[in-house]
Enzyme design. Structure first.
Site, PDB file in Angstrom:
ATOM      1  N   ASP A 162      -1.555  63.713  62.330  1.00 24.52           N
ATOM      2  CA  ASP A 162      -0.728  64.052  63.458  1.00 24.52           C
ATOM      3  C   ASP A 162      -1.656  65.129  64.339  1.00 24.52           C
ATOM      4  OD1 ASP A 162       1.393  64.568  65.201  1.00 24.52           O
ATOM      5  OD2 ASP A 162       1.891  66.670  64.115  1.00 24.52           O
ATOM      6  N   GLU A 220      -0.991  59.289  64.959  1.00 25.51           N
ATOM      7  CA  GLU A 220       0.023  59.116  65.736  1.00 25.51           C
ATOM      8  C   GLU A 220      -0.251  58.416  67.191  1.00 25.51           C
ATOM      9  OE1 GLU A 220       3.347  62.404  65.983  1.00 25.51           O
ATOM     10  OE2 GLU A 220       2.855  62.044  68.322  1.00 25.51           O
ATOM     11  N   ASP A 234       3.452  70.085  61.683  1.00 23.16           N
ATOM     12  CA  ASP A 234       2.520  69.235  61.856  1.00 23.16           C
ATOM     13  C   ASP A 234       1.829  68.674  60.438  1.00 23.16           C
ATOM     14  OD1 ASP A 234       1.595  70.432  64.785  1.00 23.16           O
ATOM     15  OD2 ASP A 234       2.002  72.004  63.486  1.00 23.16           O
TER      16      ASP A 234
END
Lengths: 176, 176
Positions: free
Chosen positions: A7, A68, A141
């Site tokens: 992430d 991501e 996260d």
């Protein structure tokens, strides 16, 4: 299949390693956050993320890295840093010859909660359940990185079939 | 001072090396474009930019790398790729210990043409004149990279004084 989910972010870059295949229980191998100091220059922060990513790749030897996918519609102030951190994560994986997959935030949410617009807490709760953890990973996260890895393991079979179909279609086209 | 200017992009990443100091005639040492194939995966393209940047840094040994500062207000479709390419350029410089400077497009235009809203052709014309070239460098990304390097050489003395003032101010604050 061992997947490192990332992430991306300059301040906190979530990283999580999940082992498993679609349809079987999944196992969390490691989870954490690569941090860089907010007061440092961007270039120095990118060097810190490179160092952290290389350490995670060396320590856990994933077969795939799932990052991501960053969209520019997001918060304008943070999106540049997110895009830059994701670039370093993808670079570290690709120069080792590892495949890099990208999934959108809504694909990840839909994969783990059934809804592409789920709240962060719901993602954390499902990650906790699916990996049979005692509590949701912190910070968010880190949980998001695990969700990315789970999403990839579950989506990979379908993506693989799509890829094969595309290759077959192109071959057919080239022999016409 | 030898400066490598970088106009970041995934398809065409402009690179230009300029030697000189503020107030003296400038010299172009090299100019070119690092290209990556549009059909390749983003991660592979970033590896290509890393390779190209390392080659340029090895070949020309700049003392500073000046990269265009990317804003998200720009074209939404291309800005992510630009941010990712700029991240790789900054990373390659910073991990060698080279200082990385960022200048905005309007700072660059203002430095070489006197107007922050100058057209591309005007920037190309001024780069040609300032470096005493026989024709504007092509493509425009290459000319923009040279303009970045020139902008850095001219702005560096003022930025250096500002930096010294900031350091002095902080020292004063810490001994209060």
């Amino acid at each position: 299949m061992r997947v490192l989910g990332v992430d991306p972010g300059l301040t906190r870059c979530g990283v999580g390693v999940v082992d498993g295949v679609a349809g079987r229980p999944l196992t969390m191998t490691a989870v954490g956050v690569i941090r860089t100091p907010a007061e440092a220059e961007t270039a120095e922060r990118l060097v810190g993320i490179e160092r952290g990513m290389d350490e995670w790749l060396d320590a856990h030897r994933p077969e795939v890295v799932a990052v991501e996918r960053v969209f520019s519609q997001h918060n304008v102030r943070t999106v540049m840093g997110t895009a830059q951190a994701s670039a370093v994560a993808m670079l570290c994986a690709a120069r080792r010859g590892l495949p890099v997959a990208q999934h959108t935030p809504s694909e990840v949410k839909a994969a783990v909660t059934g809804s592409g617009s789920a709240e962060k807490a719901q993602v954390g709760a499902m990650v906790t359940r699916l990996l049979r953890l005692s509590a949701p990973p912190r910070p968010a996260d880190a949980a998001d990185a695990l969700a990315l890895a789970i999403c990839h393991i579950w989506r990979a079979p379908a993506q693989g079939r799509l890829q094969q179909a595309l290759v077959a279609h192109r071959r057919k086209g080239s022999t016409r």
